[in-house]
Design an enzyme around this catalytic site. Sequence first.
Site, short mmCIF file in Angstrom:
data_model
loop_
_atom_site.label_atom_id
_atom_site.label_comp_id
_atom_site.label_asym_id
_atom_site.label_seq_id
_atom_site.Cartn_x
_atom_site.Cartn_y
_atom_site.Cartn_z
N TRP A 99 83.18 18.62 31.63
CA TRP A 99 82.07 19.12 30.80
C TRP A 99 80.85 19.40 31.66
O TRP A 99 80.16 20.40 31.45
CB TRP A 99 81.75 18.14 29.68
CG TRP A 99 82.91 17.93 28.75
CD1 TRP A 99 83.56 16.76 28.50
CD2 TRP A 99 83.58 18.93 27.94
NE1 TRP A 99 84.58 16.96 27.61
CE2 TRP A 99 84.62 18.27 27.25
CE3 TRP A 99 83.40 20.30 27.77
CZ2 TRP A 99 85.47 18.94 26.39
CZ3 TRP A 99 84.26 20.97 26.90
CH2 TRP A 99 85.28 20.30 26.23
N ASP A 166 73.75 15.80 28.27
CA ASP A 166 74.83 15.97 27.31
C ASP A 166 75.31 14.57 26.96
O ASP A 166 75.94 13.89 27.77
CB ASP A 166 75.96 16.79 27.96
CG ASP A 166 77.20 16.90 27.09
OD1 ASP A 166 77.21 16.35 25.96
OD2 ASP A 166 78.19 17.54 27.54
N LYS A 190 82.28 13.05 18.10
CA LYS A 190 82.67 11.79 18.73
C LYS A 190 82.02 10.58 18.05
O LYS A 190 82.73 9.70 17.60
CB LYS A 190 82.35 11.80 20.23
CG LYS A 190 83.40 12.50 21.09
CD LYS A 190 83.20 13.97 21.21
CE LYS A 190 84.25 14.65 22.08
NZ LYS A 190 83.71 15.80 22.80
C1 LIG Z 1 83.67 16.94 23.61
C2 LIG Z 1 82.62 17.16 24.61
C3 LIG Z 1 82.02 18.42 24.80
C4 LIG Z 1 82.48 19.67 24.08
O1 LIG Z 1 82.01 19.70 22.81
P1 LIG Z 1 82.23 20.96 21.85
O2 LIG Z 1 81.45 20.57 20.65
O3 LIG Z 1 83.70 21.07 21.63
O4 LIG Z 1 81.68 22.16 22.54
C5 LIG Z 1 81.00 18.53 25.71
N1 LIG Z 1 80.56 17.46 26.41
C6 LIG Z 1 81.12 16.24 26.27
C7 LIG Z 1 80.60 15.09 27.06
C8 LIG Z 1 82.16 16.06 25.36
O5 LIG Z 1 82.72 14.85 25.20
#
Ligand SMILES: *Cc1c(COP(=O)(O)O)cnc(C)c1O
Length: 356
Positions: A99, A166, A190
């Site tokens: 990511w 993020d 999540k």
């Molecule tokens: C799951 C995840 C993403 C991607 O998220 P989307 O909503 O599918 O774009 C990005 N960063 C992290 C740390 C993730 O766990």
Amino acid sequence: MKKHNFYAGPSILSEYTIKNTADAVLNFADMGLSLLEISHRSKQFQAVIDEASALVKELLEVPEGYSVLWLGGGASMQFCMIPYNFLAKKAAYIDTGTWAHNAIKEARLFGDVDVVASSADANYTFIPKGFTVPADADYFHYTSNNTIYGTEIRQDPDVPVRLIADMSSDIFSRPIDVAKYDAIYAGAQKNLAPAGVTLVIVRDEALGHMERAIPTMLDYRTHIKKGSMFNTPPVLPIFSALQTLKYYKQLGGIRAIEKIDLEKAGILYDAIDNSKMFTGTVTDPADRSIMNVCFVMTPEYKELEAEFVEFATARGMVGIKGHRSVGGFRASLYNALPVESVRALVECMKEFEAKH
Ligand SMILES: *Cc1c(COP(=O)(O)O)cnc(C)c1O
């Protein structure tokens, strides 16, 4: 029997969230209408989004001067929205996983990207240390929890520039010093809600300093001005997010949740460390994620991995197969996962080890 849900995302939600969402799908706020068929501009839904934003601010102790936004496009959309709105000349990023790598790729479309450190050559099995963030960077971006590799940065980094993070897979699992950040974002699927909404916390005064033109939908100021209703927001995930936030408050807030999360992770890591059959994939225990626990079988037992997945599945565990880029197993222990599920998994590992 309800399964023990270790999926990495979309993932387990609290029963409180699911039950209240199901009820609202049948009859929302006693309107005699489903949550699926009401106007996002109804006063009943306005109350939902207002309360959800207020609870984010309360739980994370967000200081004055920040806006809470509910946006579409997933965390992946933020990979480009962040540099669009914050990268004037140069930004610093740390490459700690897939990511983070994806975020770096998008940022490069907007300016210089200084990748201050990377653990890519070691398949992201550790968090690089001792890197230097240049003081003239517009911001330092990091991924707080590397969902695929099971590593986590659990402290707000001390660097000479503003932070952007993020936090998709560990938000609401620890207190955050929000004042150090220009932006924090998290896809909901999540630790918050069903997929479809992304939570963004942004510092108002950090916006409006770019010379480039920003498309209306990708400009945070649009969504601040319109209260996340410039276009139709994802109504159902926002309603579910509110339920999860209420549930988090009932649990006693972020510090109480962190304590439970540390306990759950401790139980599983102890079991892995005390086993001859299983071993963790993260090299430095200090880097271990308390949200996603990655482990494999030692070389001696390697060929039993598929059998263990079957064994665990028969005992009600779902989602323990590791990401294809790591292999082995990954147990995601998000906030909504009860400690009983962790104990059940540990029992299962011990039983399997005894059998072999
Ligand atoms: C799951 C995840 C993403 C991607 O998220 P989307 O909503 O599918 O774009 C990005 N960063 C992290 C740390 C993730 O766990």
